[in-house]
Design a protein around this motif. Sequence first.
Motif, short mmCIF file in Angstrom:
data_model
loop_
_atom_site.label_atom_id
_atom_site.label_comp_id
_atom_site.label_asym_id
_atom_site.label_seq_id
_atom_site.Cartn_x
_atom_site.Cartn_y
_atom_site.Cartn_z
N ARG A 1 -17.54 60.76 -1.18
CA ARG A 1 -17.13 60.60 -2.78
C ARG A 1 -16.31 59.48 -2.92
NH1 ARG A 1 -13.39 62.47 -5.56
NH2 ARG A 1 -13.12 63.82 -3.83
N SER B 1 -17.09 55.32 -3.96
CA SER B 1 -16.72 54.85 -5.09
C SER B 1 -15.63 53.68 -5.01
CB SER B 1 -15.76 56.01 -5.86
OG SER B 1 -14.78 55.31 -6.74
N LYS C 1 -1.45 54.00 -0.96
CA LYS C 1 -1.79 54.92 -2.04
C LYS C 1 -2.15 56.21 -1.09
CE LYS C 1 -4.79 57.47 -4.42
NZ LYS C 1 -3.91 58.94 -4.21
N MET D 1 -5.08 56.88 1.59
CA MET D 1 -5.30 57.57 2.82
C MET D 1 -5.16 59.21 2.62
SD MET D 1 -5.05 55.91 5.32
CE MET D 1 -5.45 54.29 5.30
N SER E 1 -13.06 61.44 1.82
CA SER E 1 -14.66 61.79 1.47
C SER E 1 -15.57 60.95 1.40
CB SER E 1 -14.37 62.67 0.42
OG SER E 1 -13.76 62.12 -0.77
N HIS F 1 -2.64 62.74 -3.28
CA HIS F 1 -1.70 63.45 -4.37
C HIS F 1 -0.52 64.41 -3.74
CE1 HIS F 1 -3.28 61.48 -8.03
NE2 HIS F 1 -2.09 62.30 -8.68
N LEU G 1 -14.98 58.10 6.84
CA LEU G 1 -15.23 59.42 6.11
C LEU G 1 -15.50 60.59 6.97
CD1 LEU G 1 -17.73 57.13 3.86
CD2 LEU G 1 -15.39 57.61 3.55
N TRP H 1 -4.59 63.73 3.12
CA TRP H 1 -3.69 64.70 3.39
C TRP H 1 -3.78 65.21 5.01
CZ3 TRP H 1 -6.62 68.73 4.64
CH2 TRP H 1 -7.88 68.79 3.90
N ASN H 2 -4.87 64.88 5.53
CA ASN H 2 -5.10 65.76 6.72
C ASN H 2 -4.15 65.41 7.91
OD1 ASN H 2 -6.77 63.71 7.07
ND2 ASN H 2 -8.14 64.83 8.05
N ASN I 1 -6.61 57.36 -9.48
CA ASN I 1 -7.93 56.34 -8.69
C ASN I 1 -8.27 55.33 -9.80
OD1 ASN I 1 -7.71 58.62 -6.82
ND2 ASN I 1 -9.41 59.90 -7.71
N GLU J 1 -20.50 68.90 5.67
CA GLU J 1 -19.31 68.90 6.63
C GLU J 1 -18.38 70.28 6.16
OE1 GLU J 1 -16.15 65.99 5.80
OE2 GLU J 1 -15.57 66.28 7.90
P1 NDP Z 1 -10.53 62.69 -1.01
O1 NDP Z 1 -11.34 61.96 -0.42
O2 NDP Z 1 -10.79 62.97 -2.63
O3 NDP Z 1 -9.08 61.93 -0.94
C1 NDP Z 1 -8.89 61.09 0.24
C2 NDP Z 1 -8.16 60.11 -0.56
O4 NDP Z 1 -8.85 59.47 -1.41
C3 NDP Z 1 -6.73 60.47 -1.41
O5 NDP Z 1 -5.75 59.70 -1.33
C4 NDP Z 1 -7.39 60.51 -2.64
O6 NDP Z 1 -6.46 60.41 -3.81
C5 NDP Z 1 -7.98 59.30 -2.71
N1 NDP Z 1 -9.30 59.17 -3.59
C6 NDP Z 1 -10.30 60.09 -3.99
N2 NDP Z 1 -11.04 59.48 -4.86
C7 NDP Z 1 -10.56 58.20 -5.09
C8 NDP Z 1 -11.12 57.15 -5.90
N3 NDP Z 1 -12.22 57.25 -6.54
N4 NDP Z 1 -10.48 56.15 -5.70
C9 NDP Z 1 -9.36 56.11 -4.94
N5 NDP Z 1 -8.97 56.60 -4.17
C10 NDP Z 1 -9.42 58.10 -4.37
O7 NDP Z 1 -10.68 63.94 -0.37
P2 NDP Z 1 -10.18 65.50 -0.67
O8 NDP Z 1 -8.90 65.76 -0.46
O9 NDP Z 1 -10.87 65.69 -2.19
O10 NDP Z 1 -10.99 66.41 0.30
C11 NDP Z 1 -12.42 66.43 0.27
C12 NDP Z 1 -13.23 66.26 1.43
O11 NDP Z 1 -13.13 65.16 1.85
C13 NDP Z 1 -12.92 67.29 2.62
O12 NDP Z 1 -13.43 68.45 2.29
C14 NDP Z 1 -13.56 66.35 3.81
O13 NDP Z 1 -14.86 66.69 3.77
C15 NDP Z 1 -13.38 65.01 3.24
N6 NDP Z 1 -11.93 64.54 4.02
C16 NDP Z 1 -12.12 63.79 5.20
C17 NDP Z 1 -11.02 63.16 5.65
C18 NDP Z 1 -11.17 62.48 6.97
O14 NDP Z 1 -10.27 62.32 7.92
N7 NDP Z 1 -12.23 61.76 6.96
C19 NDP Z 1 -9.76 63.51 4.97
C20 NDP Z 1 -9.42 64.46 3.99
C21 NDP Z 1 -10.69 64.36 3.29
P3 NDP Z 1 -6.12 61.73 -4.62
O15 NDP Z 1 -5.41 62.96 -3.57
O16 NDP Z 1 -5.16 61.21 -5.47
O17 NDP Z 1 -7.34 62.30 -5.29
#
Ligand code: NDP
Length: 456
Positions: free
Chosen positions: A211, A215, A156, A130, A209, A159, A231, A132-133, A189, A361
Amino acid sequence: MSAYVTTNPTTGITEHEFPELTDDQVSDIADRSAEGFQTWRHTPVAERAAALARTAAIYEQRAAELAAAITTEMGKPKSQAAGEVQLAADIYRWYAEHGPDLLTTEQLDPQGAQESLVQKLPIGPLIGVMPWNYPYYQVARFTAPNLLLGNSIILKHAHICGASSKLMAEILHDAAVPENAYINVYATNDQVAQLLRHPAIQGISLTGSERAGSSVAAEAGKNLKKSVLELGGSDPFILLDTADMSETVRIAARARLSNAGQACNSPKRFIVLDDLYDDFVAGLVEEFQRTVVGDPAEPDTEVGPLSSKSARDTVADQINTAVRQGATLHTGGSARNGTGAFLEPAVLTGITPEMDAYSDELFGPVAMVYKVSSAEDALALANDVDFGLSGSVWSTDTSRAAPIADGLDVGMAYINEHGTTLPGLPFGGVNRSGYGRELGRWGLGEFVNTKLRRIS
Ligand code: NDP
């Protein structure tokens, strides 16, 4: 990274640190979740529902404390944090009240047998990843239906959400969800991938995201585990006509700036018919300049900091790139000096398909406004991105708006509102916004064993 660290984005002060799991603990977590599943799946559905009802009540009792935790963690203004806590409580209560009926066994036409029926059963331990937003709402959306079904959960969180994720686990356990039926982990991750490889784990739901989604989905696919992805988005807000431009502009600004613009389904692209365009841009600029940006713990603050300085810098860079590529910045866009991760709300126009901002985005307080000469052109522009989460059409004439809403390639289309989220409505997108649905009865349909039983 060796710990989940929370840095308050308003003050820059480190508030919490939680040590990460060691790799040796990962397999044990999966085994515990499998054990929790065996207990929870055989707990009568009425008891599972009662635990969710108690969860909702505890969220309400501890609302102020819960809201303050995310204001500290990710900078959500106080009143919006309170609104999110209530939404999470509403989701737990909705599944407590409606869930058991939605899981009743369905009698089918026997088709040659004495009896054909379908039972709705859990599938096993699941992982939730999940963001943080919306730290509470995103977790509730996944947890409430799956606990009601009888699945067990390993959660999970992001962070920076060490403290809020700990609170959520505490509340669920206080509400009598067994310790092993809901396990909060501070996992890396790589450890999420390790969990996915464990034979006990049956699926994963991720909000975040592209990304992260791709993954996790790749690892899930390799291990034949089901995934649900929620996403990003670059949602259109199409304005065809209005009887009250000031009110329309106020609604547009509020929708875009809520949560400092960090919402997947925030309206990020305002697509306006040419006769309204100048008034809309002027009004939006005025609203953005009037908006109170500041300390999220103050009651009047409308826009707090972004979740971190690096998140703020990413959005500021995207704005600078758009301007360098030829877009016009009407207001805002600069990072405030000082310790906080603040960004002045920005309005951009003149964006063309060659610019990065056209297709990316922008996850922050930035509105992009486009001018078009017809409703059909508005629809074509709205659909000309890879995302497909939600979109809205605004008009005094709903028969004019409806075909445009029907033409949007999105999972959620609205007329004269944007992004309404209620526990009983489906939530999810198409294209690069992900797949699967959360909330309502659809949220019970992703990680379920729809099991046929026939007696011949
Ligand atoms: P992330 O996608 O990196 O984080 C979201 C969750 O995924 C966190 O718990 C993160 O963990 C986890 N995560 C990231 N990569 C992996 C992986 N390879 N395997 C398992 N878990 C993973 O978002 P960011 O915080 O980096 O934000 C970046 C962009 O993502 C934003 O600018 C926005 O565009 C998009 N986003 C979209 C959201 C939505 O509501 N759809 C919410 C948040 C972000 P950890 O924190 O430990 O890296």
